[in-house]
Write an enzyme that holds these catalytic residues in place. Structure first.
Site, short mmCIF file in Angstrom:
data_model
loop_
_atom_site.label_atom_id
_atom_site.label_comp_id
_atom_site.label_asym_id
_atom_site.label_seq_id
_atom_site.Cartn_x
_atom_site.Cartn_y
_atom_site.Cartn_z
N HIS A 197 18.20 -38.69 -1.03
CA HIS A 197 18.60 -40.08 -1.25
C HIS A 197 19.46 -40.66 -0.12
O HIS A 197 19.81 -41.83 -0.15
CB HIS A 197 19.31 -40.24 -2.60
CG HIS A 197 20.70 -39.72 -2.65
ND1 HIS A 197 21.80 -40.53 -2.53
CD2 HIS A 197 21.18 -38.47 -2.83
CE1 HIS A 197 22.91 -39.80 -2.62
NE2 HIS A 197 22.55 -38.54 -2.81
N CYS A 250 31.58 -39.16 -3.50
CA CYS A 250 32.00 -38.21 -4.53
C CYS A 250 33.48 -38.31 -4.85
O CYS A 250 33.93 -37.81 -5.88
CB CYS A 250 31.65 -36.79 -4.09
SG CYS A 250 29.88 -36.52 -3.91
N THR A 273 24.65 -31.36 -3.36
CA THR A 273 25.81 -30.66 -3.91
C THR A 273 25.39 -29.31 -4.49
O THR A 273 26.04 -28.28 -4.26
CB THR A 273 26.50 -31.51 -5.00
OG1 THR A 273 27.15 -32.61 -4.37
CG2 THR A 273 27.53 -30.70 -5.78
N GLN A 320 23.87 -35.68 5.72
CA GLN A 320 23.96 -36.98 6.40
C GLN A 320 23.18 -37.02 7.72
O GLN A 320 23.24 -38.01 8.43
CB GLN A 320 25.43 -37.32 6.68
CG GLN A 320 26.28 -37.57 5.46
CD GLN A 320 25.99 -38.90 4.78
OE1 GLN A 320 25.21 -39.72 5.28
NE2 GLN A 320 26.61 -39.14 3.64
N SER A 363 19.37 -33.68 2.09
CA SER A 363 19.41 -34.60 0.96
C SER A 363 18.28 -35.62 1.06
O SER A 363 17.94 -36.08 2.14
CB SER A 363 20.76 -35.34 0.94
OG SER A 363 20.78 -36.32 -0.07
N THR A 372 11.52 -26.24 -14.28
CA THR A 372 10.28 -26.91 -13.90
C THR A 372 10.52 -27.87 -12.73
O THR A 372 11.44 -28.70 -12.77
CB THR A 372 9.71 -27.70 -15.10
OG1 THR A 372 9.51 -26.81 -16.19
CG2 THR A 372 8.41 -28.39 -14.75
#
Length: 387
Positions: free
Chosen positions: A213, A337, A73, A191, A211, A249
């Site tokens: 995850h 989402c 995102t 995706q 992405s 960081t």
């Protein structure tokens, strides 16, 4: 009671190999990677090696083209706002034109809506055809003199449909050779990691979101590929991190895990595709065998086989969702989402021009762990409720 998770498009578990790769960077090699001492340089080396892995997988020109973010995102926001703000604030373009589709992820649509509200841009929202796809020629036909960006998903997060992204890139490349002002091309590939070609030279994109995850890596990390020469204003200032493009960081363990997950997905892509196709086709076959009434919302000829969206005319999707959840089967009415929204899937509604169909549709997304025994149980439970 058996438990079956079929919401892998929302998130995936952390792979054992990824966890093992990350572990020492939590408590052994924990120094800040911007520290000048040799201990800090060990952390920096881990980041550099991870960035290099992803650079090779994408076939990018330089490791400096890989910018780590906290989520896809954020990467989508960064791609759109970073480029648009450059043209607005640096070049003085008061209303640049953007081309996208009406079935993009909320992180694209909401970002563009915010910028429209500020009267910074104007946007063309292409509607998908009945097969759920955006035609390449229609995208190109919407180009104007002030067009600066085309942003599209690679794989649709709810339907699984795969857009003709290579064809769009090829045509756009030819058009750009004849234009004074280049049109940039962004792909939301969040995706796509487990099943699709991510070679940026094949895709001919300038920006690409990835992405972690969604591909069995850790949450809290993603990246944005930014082709050299693409003008981007930084959104997070401070301390010169990420080649002075994103302050903060770096999360060393997450970056290391993300790179390992990318490496595994790249090496196992053909095996993943074969597995997902077998599971998807078996699911459809078993539904037919049990005479469960359904229709497929996903374009099976042009899609990632890990996502399947189905319409069940007998019941509302919320009713089916709750019944499946009661029986420990976990699916989704739509993209994660928007899953708390009472509204039906806007993506299904846009494709079929039918909100009622959207109210009776569910997304099933498969994982590397999904078995035919899992599918048998899901079909058994569905049959009890729908017939």
């Amino acid at each position: 009671m058996k438990e079956v998770y079929l919401d892998y498009a929302a998130t995936t578990p952390l792979r054992k190999e990824v966890k093992e790769e990350m572990e020492k960077y939590f408590s052994e090699i924990f120094a800040n990677p911007v520290s000048l001492h040799s201990f800090g340089q060990r952390s920096l080396k881990a980041i550099d090696e991870s960035r290099g892995k992803i650079k090779e997988i994408l076939n990018a020109e330089s490791y400096r083209e890989i910018i780590f973010t906290a989520s896809s995102t954020e990467a989508n926001n960064y791609a759109l706002k970073g480029l648009i703000f450059y043209f607005y604030f640096k070049k003085g373009y008061k209303k640049s034109h953007i081309i996208t589709s009406s079935i993009e992820h909320p992180s694209i649509l909401d970002t563009l809506a915010d910028l429209e509200d500020l009267e910074i841009i104007e946007v063309t929202y292409l509607k998908p055809k009945e097969d759920g796809l955006i035609e390449a020629q229609e995208v190109i036909s919407q180009i104007r003199e002030n067009t600066i960006l085309i942003t599209l998903h690679y794989i649709n997060s709810e339907l699984g449909n795969r857009e003709p992204v290579e064809r769009i890139g090829e045509i756009l490349e030819k058009i750009n050779k004849e234009r004074k002002e280049k049109i940039f091309y962004h792909l939301d590939s969040a995706q796509a990691g487990l099943t699709e070609n991510l070679n940026v030279k094949d895709l001919k994109c300038d920006l690409m979101t990835l992405s972690s995850h969604k591909i069995y890596g850790p949450k809290g990390i993603a990246c944005l590929y930014i082709k050299s020469g693409t003008p981007i204003l930084r959104l997070i200032s401070g301390s010169g991190h990420e080649f002075d493009l994103r302050g903060g960081t770096e999360a060393v363990p997450l970056i290391v895990g993300f790179a390992k997950a990318m490496e595994l997905a790249f090496n196992e892509r053909e095996k993943n595709i074969k597995h997902f196709k077998e599971i998807r086709d078996y699911f459809l076959q078993r539904l037919k065998e049990e005479n469960i009434s359904f229709e497929v919302n996903t374009n099976l000829n042009h899609s990632s086989p890990k996502i399947l969206n189905l319409y069940f005319p007998q019941k509302l999707s919320q009713e089916i969702f709750l019944y499946l959840d009661f029986n420990k089967i976990y699916v989704s009415p739509g993209t994660a989402c928007k899953s708390r929204s009472p509204e039906p899937s806007y993506m299904v509604a846009e494709v079929f021009r039918n909100k009622e169909r959207a109210k009776r549709s569910l997304r099933f997304s498969f994982g590397l762990e999904t078995t035919k025994e899992d599918i048998d149980y899901v079909v058994y439970v569905l049959k009890k409720f729908l017939i």
